[in-house]
Write an enzyme that holds these catalytic residues in place. Structure first.
Site, PDB file in Angstrom:
ATOM      1  N   LEU A  31       0.819  -1.221   0.000  1.00 22.81           N
ATOM      2  CA  LEU A  31       0.000   0.000   0.000  1.00 22.81           C
ATOM      3  C   LEU A  31       0.851   1.270   0.000  1.00 22.81           C
ATOM      4  CD1 LEU A  31      -2.795  -1.015   2.558  1.00 22.81           C
ATOM      5  CD2 LEU A  31      -2.726  -1.383   0.079  1.00 22.81           C
ATOM      6  N   HIS A  32       0.404   2.252  -0.778  1.00 23.48           N
ATOM      7  CA  HIS A  32       1.068   3.558  -0.824  1.00 23.48           C
ATOM      8  C   HIS A  32      -0.018   4.629  -0.695  1.00 23.48           C
ATOM      9  CE1 HIS A  32      -0.459   3.596  -4.890  1.00 23.48           C
ATOM     10  NE2 HIS A  32       0.230   2.513  -5.193  1.00 23.48           N
ATOM     11  N   HIS A  35      -3.325   4.226  -2.547  1.00 21.79           N
ATOM     12  CA  HIS A  35      -4.323   3.331  -1.940  1.00 21.79           C
ATOM     13  C   HIS A  35      -4.997   4.008  -0.744  1.00 21.79           C
ATOM     14  CE1 HIS A  35      -1.463   0.144  -3.569  1.00 21.79           C
ATOM     15  NE2 HIS A  35      -2.597  -0.182  -4.132  1.00 21.79           N
ATOM     16  N   GLN A  59      -4.173 -12.825 -12.772  1.00 20.28           N
ATOM     17  CA  GLN A  59      -4.034 -11.645 -13.640  1.00 20.28           C
ATOM     18  C   GLN A  59      -2.591 -11.420 -14.084  1.00 20.28           C
ATOM     19  OE1 GLN A  59      -5.629  -9.013 -10.412  1.00 20.28           O
ATOM     20  NE2 GLN A  59      -4.203  -7.524 -11.242  1.00 20.28           N
ATOM     21  N   GLY A 147      -8.519   3.247  -8.702  1.00 21.57           N
ATOM     22  CA  GLY A 147      -7.772   4.421  -9.157  1.00 21.57           C
ATOM     23  C   GLY A 147      -7.723   4.524 -10.674  1.00 21.57           C
ATOM     24  N   GLU A 148      -7.681   5.759 -11.157  1.00 24.81           N
ATOM     25  CA  GLU A 148      -7.633   5.996 -12.607  1.00 24.81           C
ATOM     26  C   GLU A 148      -6.263   5.697 -13.212  1.00 24.81           C
ATOM     27  OE1 GLU A 148      -9.108   9.998 -13.139  1.00 24.81           O
ATOM     28  OE2 GLU A 148     -11.120   9.217 -13.587  1.00 24.81           O
ATOM     29  N   ASP A 150      -4.985   2.881 -13.375  1.00 24.25           N
ATOM     30  CA  ASP A 150      -5.317   1.693 -14.172  1.00 24.25           C
ATOM     31  C   ASP A 150      -6.639   1.977 -14.891  1.00 24.25           C
ATOM     32  OD1 ASP A 150      -3.135  -0.157 -13.349  1.00 24.25           O
ATOM     33  OD2 ASP A 150      -3.968   0.285 -11.384  1.00 24.25           O
ATOM     34  N   SER A 185       2.659   3.844  -7.600  1.00 16.55           N
ATOM     35  CA  SER A 185       2.444   2.448  -7.967  1.00 16.55           C
ATOM     36  C   SER A 185       3.290   1.582  -7.058  1.00 16.55           C
ATOM     37  CB  SER A 185       2.878   2.231  -9.424  1.00 16.55           C
ATOM     38  OG  SER A 185       3.071   0.856  -9.672  1.00 16.55           O
ATOM     39  N   ARG A 187       4.842  -0.829  -7.931  1.00 14.91           N
ATOM     40  CA  ARG A 187       6.048  -1.211  -8.680  1.00 14.91           C
ATOM     41  C   ARG A 187       7.181  -0.195  -8.518  1.00 14.91           C
ATOM     42  NH1 ARG A 187       4.613  -5.018 -12.949  1.00 14.91           N
ATOM     43  NH2 ARG A 187       2.414  -5.453 -12.708  1.00 14.91           N
TER      44      ARG A 187
HETATM   45  O1  PAF Z   1      -5.469  -2.759  -9.291  1.00 16.29           O
HETATM   46  C1  PAF Z   1      -5.193  -3.737  -8.573  1.00 16.29           C
HETATM   47  O2  PAF Z   1      -4.506  -3.635  -7.570  1.00 16.29           O
HETATM   48  C2  PAF Z   1      -5.734  -5.107  -8.957  1.00 16.29           C
HETATM   49  O3  PAF Z   1      -5.765  -5.260 -10.331  1.00 16.29           O
HETATM   50  C3  PAF Z   1      -7.101  -5.425  -8.331  1.00 16.29           C
HETATM   51  C4  PAF Z   1      -8.189  -4.483  -8.838  1.00 16.29           C
HETATM   52  C5  PAF Z   1      -7.015  -5.333  -6.811  1.00 16.29           C
HETATM   53  C6  PAF Z   1      -7.534  -6.845  -8.689  1.00 16.29           C
HETATM   54  O4  PAF Z   1      -6.610  -7.796  -8.252  1.00 16.29           O
END
Ligand code: PAF
Length: 279
Positions: A31-32, A35, A59, A147-148, A150, A185, A187
C-alpha cells in the site's frame, strides 16, 4: 482494525451491520498513498470499509512478475491502523478465493480488453474481472473504489458491473502522484535508483503531449513520443496512444466533441510502468 483471512467469516461478522453502507477497496497490497487516498474517500462515503489485500495470481501472464510482486502485509496493516475500527482487512490465502482451480472465468469485454494493456498482457483482464467479480459479488458493497492510474482496468470493471447487473457504484478516483509527478504504484519501489530518477519523464512526456493539443496532430505527437523514448535508452516504450476515453480505441484525429485520453506504458529495466492523462 480486524483482519480476516476468510471471506465467509467477514461476511458473517458484517451481518451484524445489515443496514450499514459498506465501501470496498480492492488492492494487491504494498500500500502507498494512492491506496490510502481510496480508503480515505471510502471512509467518508460509507459506514465501514473493507480493504482486500490479495495478489491475484490469475491476472499475471508472467510468473516472474507474480513472484516479484512485493508482499508487505505487516507494513500494510500498520498503514491501515490509523483508520482504526472503520476498516476491516480481508487478506486471504489463494484457496479462499479459488477453492477449486486457480483459473479465470470467461468474460467478453470486446475491444475494451484487446487494446493497450490487453494486447501486451495476455489474459490479464480475464484475471482482473474474475477476481473483482468474486470480491464484489461476495461482499456486495454499496460502493467500490478504484484508481484511474489503471484506467483500462476501471473501464473493464464498469463493463463487468453492467454485464452482471450488480447494484454497486464503482467510484473512479484520480491518480495520486509523487512530488515529481510519477504516478504512485507498488512497482515504483522496485525501480533502481537510476531508473527512479528517470521515471518522472513519463509524466513530463504526457504533460508535453497535452500542451500540444491544438498545435500538433496525433500522428506528429506520437512520432515525437516514440523518438523521445528512443533517444532515452534506459526506457523501452511499449505503447503510447491517444484514445477515446470511453471506447479506448486509438484515435488518429482530435475529436473536440469526444472525451479523449493519452495512455503510455514503458519499461525501465524489468519494471513496467503505466500512466495516463486527460487529453
Ligand atoms: O489494481 C489492482 O490492484 C488489482 O488489479 C485489483 C483491482 C485489486 C484486482 O486484483
Amino acid at each position: 482494525m480486524t483482519v480476516f483471512k476468510e471471506q465467509q467469516l467477514l461476511k458473517e461478522h458484517l451481518d451484524f451491520q445489515k443496514d450499514a453502507n459498506i465501501g470496498l477497496v480492492p488492492t494487491m497490497g504494498a500500500l502507498h498513498a494512492g491506496h490510502l487516498a481510496l480508503v480515505e474517500q471510502a471512509i467518508k462515503e460509507n459506514d465501514y470499509v473493507i480493504v482486500s489485500i490479495f495478489v491475484n495470481p490469475t491476472q499475471f501472464d508472467d510468473q516472474k512478475d507474480l513472484n516479484a510482486y512485493p508482499k508487505t502485509l505487516s507494513d500494510d496493516l500498520q498503514k491501515l491502523s490509523v483508520f482504526e475500527d472503520k476498516v476491516y482487512v480481508y487478506a486471504p490465502e489463494v484457496k479462499d478465493l479459488y477453492p477449486e482451480k486457480t483459473a479465470t472465468e470467461p468474460y467478453n469485454f470486446g475491444l475494451l480488453e484487446t487494446t493497450m494493456e490487453g494486447a501486451s498482457r495476455k489474459g490479464h483482464f480475464q484475471g482482473v474481472a474474475t477476481i473483482v467479480f468474486k470480491l464484489l459479488s461476495g461482499f456486495m458493497p454499496k460502493r467500490a473504489y478504484f484508481g484511474e492510474k489503471d484506467y483500462q482496468q476501471l473501464s473493464i470493471i464498469h463493463a463487468l458491473v453492467a454485464q452482471k447487473k450488480l447494484p454497486i457504484t464503482i467510484v473512479d478516483c484520480p491518480i495520486v502522484r509523487e512530488k515529481d509527478g510519477l504516478a504512485m504504484s507498488s512497482r515504483n519501489t522496485r525501480l533502481s535508483k537510476e531508473h527512479r530518477d528517470l521515471a518522472p519523464l513519463i509524466y513530463k512526456t504526457l504533460q508535453q503531449v497535452k500542451a500540444w493539443k491544438g498545435q500538433k496532430d496525433i500522428p506528429e505527437i506520437k512520432q515525437w513520443v516514440e523518438e523521445f523514448f528512443q533517444k532515452n535508452a534506459a526506457f523501452e516504450l511499449d505503447y503510447f496512444c491517444i484514445a477515446n476515453a470511453n471506447s479506448l480505441q486509438a484515435a488518429s484525429t482530435i475529436q473536440e466533441s469526444q472525451k479523449m485520453r493519452a495512455f503510455i506504458a514503458v519499461k525501465l529495466g524489468d519494471i513496467r510502468l503505466i500512466d495516463n492523462v486527460n487529453f
